[in-house]
Write a protein that holds these residues in place. Structure first.
Motif, PDB file in Angstrom:
ATOM      1  N   GLY A 123       1.910  -6.528   4.360  1.00 23.14           N
ATOM      2  CA  GLY A 123       2.145  -6.273   5.782  1.00 23.14           C
ATOM      3  C   GLY A 123       3.596  -5.946   6.080  1.00 23.14           C
ATOM      4  O   GLY A 123       3.898  -5.039   6.858  1.00 23.14           O
ATOM      5  N   PHE A 124       4.513  -6.686   5.461  1.00 23.06           N
ATOM      6  CA  PHE A 124       5.944  -6.423   5.651  1.00 23.06           C
ATOM      7  C   PHE A 124       6.305  -5.034   5.119  1.00 23.06           C
ATOM      8  O   PHE A 124       7.034  -4.281   5.758  1.00 23.06           O
ATOM      9  CB  PHE A 124       6.795  -7.474   4.944  1.00 23.06           C
ATOM     10  N   PHE A 125       5.778  -4.691   3.936  1.00 25.26           N
ATOM     11  CA  PHE A 125       6.083  -3.397   3.334  1.00 25.26           C
ATOM     12  C   PHE A 125       5.532  -2.262   4.200  1.00 25.26           C
ATOM     13  O   PHE A 125       6.192  -1.248   4.412  1.00 25.26           O
ATOM     14  CB  PHE A 125       5.513  -3.336   1.909  1.00 25.26           C
ATOM     15  N   GLU A 126       4.342  -2.456   4.715  1.00 25.39           N
ATOM     16  CA  GLU A 126       3.735  -1.450   5.588  1.00 25.39           C
ATOM     17  C   GLU A 126       4.580  -1.245   6.846  1.00 25.39           C
ATOM     18  O   GLU A 126       4.831  -0.109   7.259  1.00 25.39           O
ATOM     19  CB  GLU A 126       2.320  -1.888   5.954  1.00 25.39           C
ATOM     20  N   ASP A 127       5.055  -2.335   7.459  1.00 23.94           N
ATOM     21  CA  ASP A 127       5.901  -2.231   8.651  1.00 23.94           C
ATOM     22  C   ASP A 127       7.206  -1.506   8.328  1.00 23.94           C
ATOM     23  O   ASP A 127       7.665  -0.660   9.092  1.00 23.94           O
ATOM     24  CB  ASP A 127       6.179  -3.617   9.237  1.00 23.94           C
ATOM     25  N   MET A 128       7.806  -1.819   7.176  1.00 22.93           N
ATOM     26  CA  MET A 128       9.034  -1.139   6.782  1.00 22.93           C
ATOM     27  C   MET A 128       8.802   0.363   6.630  1.00 22.93           C
ATOM     28  O   MET A 128       9.605   1.175   7.085  1.00 22.93           O
ATOM     29  CB  MET A 128       9.562  -1.726   5.468  1.00 22.93           C
ATOM     30  N   LEU A 129       7.702   0.748   5.989  1.00 23.92           N
ATOM     31  CA  LEU A 129       7.417   2.173   5.821  1.00 23.92           C
ATOM     32  C   LEU A 129       7.275   2.865   7.169  1.00 23.92           C
ATOM     33  O   LEU A 129       7.791   3.978   7.367  1.00 23.92           O
ATOM     34  CB  LEU A 129       6.147   2.364   4.989  1.00 23.92           C
ATOM     35  N   LEU A 130       6.607   2.215   8.103  1.00 23.37           N
ATOM     36  CA  LEU A 130       6.455   2.795   9.443  1.00 23.37           C
ATOM     37  C   LEU A 130       7.809   2.934  10.134  1.00 23.37           C
ATOM     38  O   LEU A 130       8.094   3.960  10.750  1.00 23.37           O
ATOM     39  CB  LEU A 130       5.508   1.942  10.292  1.00 23.37           C
ATOM     40  N   CYS A 131       8.643   1.895  10.026  1.00 24.55           N
ATOM     41  CA  CYS A 131       9.966   1.925  10.671  1.00 24.55           C
ATOM     42  C   CYS A 131      10.881   2.970  10.033  1.00 24.55           C
ATOM     43  O   CYS A 131      11.591   3.688  10.728  1.00 24.55           O
ATOM     44  CB  CYS A 131      10.642   0.557  10.592  1.00 24.55           C
ATOM     45  N   ALA A 132      10.870   3.044   8.710  1.00 25.11           N
ATOM     46  CA  ALA A 132      11.798   3.913   8.001  1.00 25.11           C
ATOM     47  C   ALA A 132      11.344   5.363   7.913  1.00 25.11           C
ATOM     48  O   ALA A 132      12.165   6.272   7.973  1.00 25.11           O
ATOM     49  CB  ALA A 132      12.049   3.367   6.592  1.00 25.11           C
ATOM     50  N   PHE A 133      10.034   5.574   7.777  1.00 22.10           N
ATOM     51  CA  PHE A 133       9.545   6.933   7.523  1.00 22.10           C
ATOM     52  C   PHE A 133       8.500   7.423   8.515  1.00 22.10           C
ATOM     53  O   PHE A 133       8.035   8.544   8.430  1.00 22.10           O
ATOM     54  CB  PHE A 133       8.969   7.016   6.102  1.00 22.10           C
ATOM     55  N   GLY A 134       8.071   6.548   9.425  1.00 24.94           N
ATOM     56  CA  GLY A 134       7.078   6.942  10.412  1.00 24.94           C
ATOM     57  C   GLY A 134       5.659   6.996   9.883  1.00 24.94           C
ATOM     58  O   GLY A 134       4.744   7.401  10.585  1.00 24.94           O
ATOM     59  N   SER A 135       5.455   6.597   8.627  1.00 32.17           N
ATOM     60  CA  SER A 135       4.130   6.632   8.022  1.00 32.17           C
ATOM     61  C   SER A 135       4.033   5.558   6.948  1.00 32.17           C
ATOM     62  O   SER A 135       4.983   5.338   6.198  1.00 32.17           O
ATOM     63  CB  SER A 135       3.872   7.998   7.378  1.00 32.17           C
TER      64      SER A 135
END
Length: 177
Positions: A27-39
């Motif tokens: 979940g944390f990794f998924e949130d980071m990907l959304l924040c950093a790359f939008g996907s």
């Protein structure tokens, strides 16, 4: 290890228990990907979660204690993933540096940074590096404010808009809180 900053900002760092908290890591990794790359497509692929969890197992086995969760009194509020660069053993690499949204802008990032700095210094590292997305200006400002230097784009991942940042570790640079 417990690190305290301002009153009420106390975090306890413990090695990640993947069998118990693997879903938290994902979940944390998924949130980071959304924040950093939008996907978060990378983690949402059919085997993305399993590949990520396997990479955590491998890092944790290679450098024990290098994958940690930051806990407030009752729950996990952050995560750090670190390793040593194989090509430059005196350089520690922070793969993942994460705080839950409610813990951001409260001084907790400084606590995570202090933990990572002390951990990597304990392994004999002289410098530490990390990558930051060119679109994540908030993160880039945080690292710059804490003495990190932008050393240029990541050459090994030209398809991603990533900048490499570096900071010296030494008796005067070791993070303190």
């Amino acid at each position: 290890m417990v690190i305290e900053n301002a009153p009420g900002a106390l975090l306890n760092f413990r090695p990640v228990n993947l069998s118990q908290d693997g879903n938290v890591c994902v979940g944390f990794f998924e949130d980071m990907l959304l924040c950093a790359f939008g996907s978060a497509q990378q983690i949402q692929s059919p085997d993305g979660k399993q590949r990520y969890l396997q990479s955590l197992r491998e890092k944790a086995a290679e450098v024990p204690g290098s994958i940690v969760h930051a806990w407030d009194e009752t729950r996990i509020v952050g995560q750090i993933e670190m390793s040593l660069l194989k090509t430059e053993p005196a350089v520690g690499y922070i793969h993942f540096f994460y705080l839950t949204p409610e813990w951001r802008s409260r001084g907790a990032g400084k606590l995570l940074l202090a933990y990572a700095t002390n951990f990597l210094a304990g392994l004999g590292c002289e410098r530490m590096r990390l990558s930051v997305s060119e679109t994540n200006q908030r993160a880039a400002r945080f690292y710059s404010h804490h003495g990190w230097t932008d050393i240029g784009p990541r050459q090994d991942r030209p398809e991603l808009p990533l900048r490499l940042m570096e900071k010296a570790i030494g008796s005067t640079q070791t993070a303190s809180v």
